[in-house]
Design a protein around this motif. Structure first.
Motif, PDB file in Angstrom:
ATOM      1  N   ARG A   1       0.833  -1.202   0.000  1.00  0.00           N
ATOM      2  CA  ARG A   1       0.000   0.000   0.000  1.00  0.00           C
ATOM      3  C   ARG A   1       0.867   1.251   0.000  1.00  0.00           C
ATOM      4  NH1 ARG A   1      -1.646   3.736   3.334  1.00  0.00           N
ATOM      5  NH2 ARG A   1      -0.958   2.758   5.273  1.00  0.00           N
ATOM      6  N   GLU A   2       1.901   1.260   0.821  1.00  0.00           N
ATOM      7  CA  GLU A   2       2.781   2.427   0.887  1.00  0.00           C
ATOM      8  C   GLU A   2       3.530   2.618  -0.428  1.00  0.00           C
ATOM      9  OE1 GLU A   2       5.012   1.355   4.339  1.00  0.00           O
ATOM     10  OE2 GLU A   2       3.645   2.390   5.731  1.00  0.00           O
ATOM     11  N   ARG A   3       3.958   1.521  -1.050  1.00  0.00           N
ATOM     12  CA  ARG A   3       4.657   1.628  -2.339  1.00  0.00           C
ATOM     13  C   ARG A   3       3.743   2.242  -3.394  1.00  0.00           C
ATOM     14  NH1 ARG A   3       9.020  -1.573  -4.409  1.00  0.00           N
ATOM     15  NH2 ARG A   3       9.456  -1.947  -2.198  1.00  0.00           N
ATOM     16  N   LEU A   4       2.461   1.927  -3.321  1.00  0.00           N
ATOM     17  CA  LEU A   4       1.494   2.466  -4.279  1.00  0.00           C
ATOM     18  C   LEU A   4       1.077   3.893  -3.949  1.00  0.00           C
ATOM     19  CD1 LEU A   4      -0.799  -0.678  -4.657  1.00  0.00           C
ATOM     20  CD2 LEU A   4       0.740   0.247  -6.394  1.00  0.00           C
ATOM     21  N   GLY A   5       1.367   4.347  -2.736  1.00  0.00           N
ATOM     22  CA  GLY A   5       0.930   5.669  -2.310  1.00  0.00           C
ATOM     23  C   GLY A   5      -0.576   5.761  -2.169  1.00  0.00           C
ATOM     24  N   ALA A   6      -1.213   4.652  -1.789  1.00  0.00           N
ATOM     25  CA  ALA A   6      -2.672   4.597  -1.693  1.00  0.00           C
ATOM     26  C   ALA A   6      -3.127   4.745  -0.244  1.00  0.00           C
ATOM     27  CB  ALA A   6      -3.182   3.267  -2.253  1.00  0.00           C
ATOM     28  N   ASP A   7      -4.272   5.387  -0.056  1.00  0.00           N
ATOM     29  CA  ASP A   7      -4.840   5.484   1.285  1.00  0.00           C
ATOM     30  C   ASP A   7      -5.383   4.145   1.759  1.00  0.00           C
ATOM     31  OD1 ASP A   7      -4.285   8.197   1.411  1.00  0.00           O
ATOM     32  OD2 ASP A   7      -6.219   8.749   0.532  1.00  0.00           O
ATOM     33  N   ARG A   8      -5.932   3.371   0.815  1.00  0.00           N
ATOM     34  CA  ARG A   8      -6.513   2.072   1.134  1.00  0.00           C
ATOM     35  C   ARG A   8      -6.025   1.046   0.117  1.00  0.00           C
ATOM     36  NH1 ARG A   8      -8.733   1.785   5.975  1.00  0.00           N
ATOM     37  NH2 ARG A   8     -10.274   0.229   5.337  1.00  0.00           N
ATOM     38  N   LEU A   9      -5.890  -0.182   0.577  1.00  0.00           N
ATOM     39  CA  LEU A   9      -5.514  -1.285  -0.309  1.00  0.00           C
ATOM     40  C   LEU A   9      -6.465  -2.447  -0.054  1.00  0.00           C
ATOM     41  CD1 LEU A   9      -3.545  -2.677  -2.327  1.00  0.00           C
ATOM     42  CD2 LEU A   9      -2.245  -3.473  -0.324  1.00  0.00           C
ATOM     43  N   GLY A  10      -7.017  -3.003  -1.121  1.00  0.00           N
ATOM     44  CA  GLY A  10      -7.894  -4.149  -0.997  1.00  0.00           C
ATOM     45  C   GLY A  10      -7.105  -5.445  -0.936  1.00  0.00           C
ATOM     46  N   LEU A  11      -7.528  -6.333  -0.058  1.00  0.00           N
ATOM     47  CA  LEU A  11      -6.951  -7.670   0.033  1.00  0.00           C
ATOM     48  C   LEU A  11      -8.017  -8.702  -0.302  1.00  0.00           C
ATOM     49  CD1 LEU A  11      -4.921  -7.588   3.389  1.00  0.00           C
ATOM     50  CD2 LEU A  11      -4.134  -7.017   1.083  1.00  0.00           C
ATOM     51  N   GLY A  12      -7.675  -9.648  -1.150  1.00  0.00           N
ATOM     52  CA  GLY A  12      -8.477 -10.847  -1.316  1.00  0.00           C
ATOM     53  C   GLY A  12      -7.897 -11.860  -0.345  1.00  0.00           C
ATOM     54  N   LEU A  13      -8.470 -11.922   0.826  1.00  0.00           N
ATOM     55  CA  LEU A  13      -7.844 -12.655   1.928  1.00  0.00           C
ATOM     56  C   LEU A  13      -8.004 -14.157   1.756  1.00  0.00           C
ATOM     57  CD1 LEU A  13      -6.354 -11.688   4.500  1.00  0.00           C
ATOM     58  CD2 LEU A  13      -8.534 -11.926   5.714  1.00  0.00           C
ATOM     59  N   TRP A  14      -6.912 -14.885   1.949  1.00  0.00           N
ATOM     60  CA  TRP A  14      -6.975 -16.345   2.053  1.00  0.00           C
ATOM     61  C   TRP A  14      -6.736 -16.729   3.498  1.00  0.00           C
ATOM     62  CZ3 TRP A  14      -2.764 -20.026   2.900  1.00  0.00           C
ATOM     63  CH2 TRP A  14      -3.232 -21.350   2.969  1.00  0.00           C
ATOM     64  N   LEU A  15      -7.689 -17.464   4.054  1.00  0.00           N
ATOM     65  CA  LEU A  15      -7.573 -17.989   5.410  1.00  0.00           C
ATOM     66  C   LEU A  15      -7.623 -19.508   5.338  1.00  0.00           C
ATOM     67  CD1 LEU A  15     -10.119 -15.610   7.210  1.00  0.00           C
ATOM     68  CD2 LEU A  15      -7.618 -15.398   7.184  1.00  0.00           C
ATOM     69  N   ALA A  16      -6.581 -20.178   5.811  1.00  0.00           N
ATOM     70  CA  ALA A  16      -6.614 -21.631   5.890  1.00  0.00           C
ATOM     71  C   ALA A  16      -7.778 -22.057   6.784  1.00  0.00           C
ATOM     72  CB  ALA A  16      -5.300 -22.156   6.444  1.00  0.00           C
ATOM     73  N   ALA A  17      -8.250 -23.285   6.597  1.00  0.00           N
ATOM     74  CA  ALA A  17      -9.470 -23.741   7.260  1.00  0.00           C
ATOM     75  C   ALA A  17      -9.398 -23.588   8.773  1.00  0.00           C
ATOM     76  CB  ALA A  17      -9.748 -25.190   6.891  1.00  0.00           C
ATOM     77  N   GLY A  18      -8.260 -23.884   9.363  1.00  0.00           N
ATOM     78  CA  GLY A  18      -8.141 -23.762  10.809  1.00  0.00           C
ATOM     79  C   GLY A  18      -8.286 -22.334  11.291  1.00  0.00           C
ATOM     80  N   VAL A  19      -7.746 -21.387  10.559  1.00  0.00           N
ATOM     81  CA  VAL A  19      -7.871 -19.969  10.913  1.00  0.00           C
ATOM     82  C   VAL A  19      -9.320 -19.523  10.774  1.00  0.00           C
ATOM     83  CG1 VAL A  19      -7.029 -17.643  10.475  1.00  0.00           C
ATOM     84  CG2 VAL A  19      -5.539 -19.596  10.050  1.00  0.00           C
ATOM     85  N   ALA A  20      -9.954 -19.899   9.660  1.00  0.00           N
ATOM     86  CA  ALA A  20     -11.344 -19.505   9.433  1.00  0.00           C
ATOM     87  C   ALA A  20     -12.253 -20.068  10.519  1.00  0.00           C
ATOM     88  CB  ALA A  20     -11.795 -19.980   8.058  1.00  0.00           C
ATOM     89  N   SER A  21     -12.037 -21.322  10.906  1.00  0.00           N
ATOM     90  CA  SER A  21     -12.863 -21.941  11.940  1.00  0.00           C
ATOM     91  C   SER A  21     -12.705 -21.235  13.280  1.00  0.00           C
ATOM     92  CB  SER A  21     -12.496 -23.422  12.070  1.00  0.00           C
ATOM     93  OG  SER A  21     -13.216 -24.040  13.113  1.00  0.00           O
ATOM     94  N   ALA A  22     -11.453 -20.950  13.648  1.00  0.00           N
ATOM     95  CA  ALA A  22     -11.207 -20.282  14.932  1.00  0.00           C
ATOM     96  C   ALA A  22     -11.837 -18.898  14.961  1.00  0.00           C
ATOM     97  CB  ALA A  22      -9.706 -20.202  15.185  1.00  0.00           C
ATOM     98  N   LEU A  23     -11.721 -18.153  13.876  1.00  0.00           N
ATOM     99  CA  LEU A  23     -12.300 -16.807  13.826  1.00  0.00           C
ATOM    100  C   LEU A  23     -13.824 -16.854  13.808  1.00  0.00           C
ATOM    101  CD1 LEU A  23      -9.883 -15.068  11.308  1.00  0.00           C
ATOM    102  CD2 LEU A  23     -10.211 -14.441  13.715  1.00  0.00           C
ATOM    103  N   ALA A  24     -14.386 -17.840  13.123  1.00  0.00           N
ATOM    104  CA  ALA A  24     -15.843 -17.946  13.078  1.00  0.00           C
ATOM    105  C   ALA A  24     -16.424 -18.195  14.466  1.00  0.00           C
ATOM    106  CB  ALA A  24     -16.256 -19.070  12.126  1.00  0.00           C
ATOM    107  N   ASP A  25     -15.652 -18.858  15.320  1.00  0.00           N
ATOM    108  CA  ASP A  25     -16.107 -19.146  16.689  1.00  0.00           C
ATOM    109  C   ASP A  25     -15.719 -18.061  17.690  1.00  0.00           C
ATOM    110  OD1 ASP A  25     -17.240 -21.532  15.908  1.00  0.00           O
ATOM    111  OD2 ASP A  25     -15.447 -22.720  16.340  1.00  0.00           O
ATOM    112  N   ASP A  26     -15.093 -16.992  17.223  1.00  0.00           N
ATOM    113  CA  ASP A  26     -14.520 -15.999  18.133  1.00  0.00           C
ATOM    114  C   ASP A  26     -14.873 -14.581  17.673  1.00  0.00           C
ATOM    115  OD1 ASP A  26     -12.991 -14.506  19.880  1.00  0.00           O
ATOM    116  OD2 ASP A  26     -11.053 -15.164  19.067  1.00  0.00           O
ATOM    117  N   PRO A  27     -16.026 -14.051  18.080  1.00  0.00           N
ATOM    118  CA  PRO A  27     -16.391 -12.684  17.661  1.00  0.00           C
ATOM    119  C   PRO A  27     -15.334 -11.649  18.013  1.00  0.00           C
ATOM    120  CG  PRO A  27     -18.267 -13.781  18.680  1.00  0.00           C
ATOM    121  CD  PRO A  27     -17.076 -14.672  18.898  1.00  0.00           C
ATOM    122  N   ALA A  28     -14.695 -11.803  19.170  1.00  0.00           N
ATOM    123  CA  ALA A  28     -13.650 -10.852  19.552  1.00  0.00           C
ATOM    124  C   ALA A  28     -12.458 -10.942  18.603  1.00  0.00           C
ATOM    125  CB  ALA A  28     -13.215 -11.100  20.998  1.00  0.00           C
ATOM    126  N   GLY A  29     -12.149 -12.162  18.175  1.00  0.00           N
ATOM    127  CA  GLY A  29     -11.048 -12.333  17.228  1.00  0.00           C
ATOM    128  C   GLY A  29     -11.339 -11.680  15.892  1.00  0.00           C
TER     129      GLY A  29
END
Length: 361
Positions: A31-59
């Motif tokens: 983002r800094e190299r592009l000089g952009a205020d915002r940068l979009g990410l197409g996020l990839w979350l491995a299954a274990g990460v997605a499961s843990a986050l889905a069960d954790d609103p605070a996370g």
């Protein structure tokens, strides 16, 4: 228009600390190299990460805050790879679990829950790209029915989300839904178009020797939407019998990912499931296209080329309605050494090139 994103499946993070670390090591510097205020990410979350986050609103709130603090935003997830996407050998494992397996449905719904908590307030929907049911073999009528049942379950789960989340089925050569036509035929009349559409990966489209405008028109005529486009380019080989071309291709025949290859000769498309197989078995009577995502801005030198023209034609054919656009070059680390670049600089240059194509479309 939603922001152009780059897909983070290029990074190997398999847990939440790893995901956060990659934001600092790569996404923020891009983002800094592009000089952009915002940068979009197409996020990839491995299954274990997605499961843990889905069960954790605070996370999920923490992840949203970490993204916001770095000027990053997420409107799309890539839920095609389930995990282990940077193992020494991936090949056919990327197609498991299939859409016949409950683990695939659970992973997709976990991703939907996570994405609902990450979406900016001003976007119409979030998107999740997914595999085209599975590899083509084995696949039975019973498998087809099982996949349809799980798709129905996932669709019901998408309807229950706090935000509109749309599943984007991504045709890929060699899979059950090999082409856009296959995907449209399978989805039309079966899927709820408000929540299920297509992900148009322009590398896959090119490898199939498909007409981009015709593919988009077929999707639209079936009452379906292009929910997401993955801006990508394949290797193009004008003359596979050229010794210099074969020598150059040898360097792309690497062991981690599957590189499906197609040859167009006399109006017929011949298929090989990997580049090494093509080099042995395909006659080379017409041009080849190879499923190897090459950086958009850095096409290989002659006698090889890339299919950025297919990408440009696909972008020009898209309807005016909202479509998520994600640059997906996950192959940076397996490119032949002569083609590699600093990852931050390479991603930034590729996004700049892609933004120019989007603007011209």
């Amino acid at each position: 228009m939603t922001p152009l994103s780059y897909c983070t499946n290029v990074h190997p993070a398999q847990d939440l600390p790893g995901v956060l670390a990659q934001l600092d090591e790569f996404a923020l510097p891009v983002r800094e190299r592009l000089g952009a205020d915002r940068l979009g990410l197409g996020l990839w979350l491995a299954a274990g990460v997605a499961s843990a986050l889905a069960d954790d609103p605070a996370g999920r709130k923490r992840l949203r805050a970490e993204l916001d603090a770095r000027g990053l935003e997420v409107v799309t997830l890539n839920a095609f790879p389930y995990g282990g996407f940077h193992d020494r050998v991936v090949k056919h494992q990327v197609y498991r679990p299939r859409w016949t397996e409950r683990a695939r449905a659970e992973y997709t719904l976990d991703c939907a829950t996570v994405l609902s908590g990450l979406l900016p307030g001003d976007v119409e929907y979030g998107s999740i790209s997914t595999l085209p049911l599975g590899w083509r073999e084995p696949w039975t009528p019973g498998d087809d029915a099982a996949a349809a049942r799980l798709l129905d379950e996932v669709t019901a789960g998408l309807r229950a989300q706090d935000r509109t989340i749309r599943l984007a089925v991504e045709p890929e050569p060699g899979c059950v839904l090999d082409t856009v036509h296959d995907a449209v035929t399978w989805l039309a009349g079966r899927a709820d178009p408000a929540h299920v559409g297509l992900c148009l990966d322009t590398c896959h489209l090119a490898v199939s020797f498909a007409d981009p405008a015709g593919a988009v028109a077929e999707i639209t005529a079936a009452g379906l939407d292009v929910v997401k486009v993955q801006l990508s380019a394949a290797l193009h080989v004008p003359d596979p019998r050229d010794p210099a071309a074969r020598e150059a291709l040898d360097a792309f025949d690497e062991p981690r990912y599957l590189h499906q290859t197609r040859e167009l000769a006399g109006g017929t498309v011949r298929a090989a499931d990997d580049l090494g197989e093509a080099l042995t078995d395909l006659p080379g009577e017409g041009p080849w296209r190879v499923h190897f995502h090459v950086p958009l801005h850095a096409r290989p030198a002659a006698p090889l080329s890339s299919t950025t023209g297919v990408l440009a034609a696909a972008l020009a054919a898209l309807p005016d309605r909202a479509v998520h656009r994600e640059v997906e070059t996950y192959t940076w680390t397996v490119l032949p050494q002569a083609h590699r670049q600093d990852l931050v600089g390479g991603i930034a240059a590729e996004l700049t090139f892609a933004a120019g194509l989007v603007e011209q479309a």
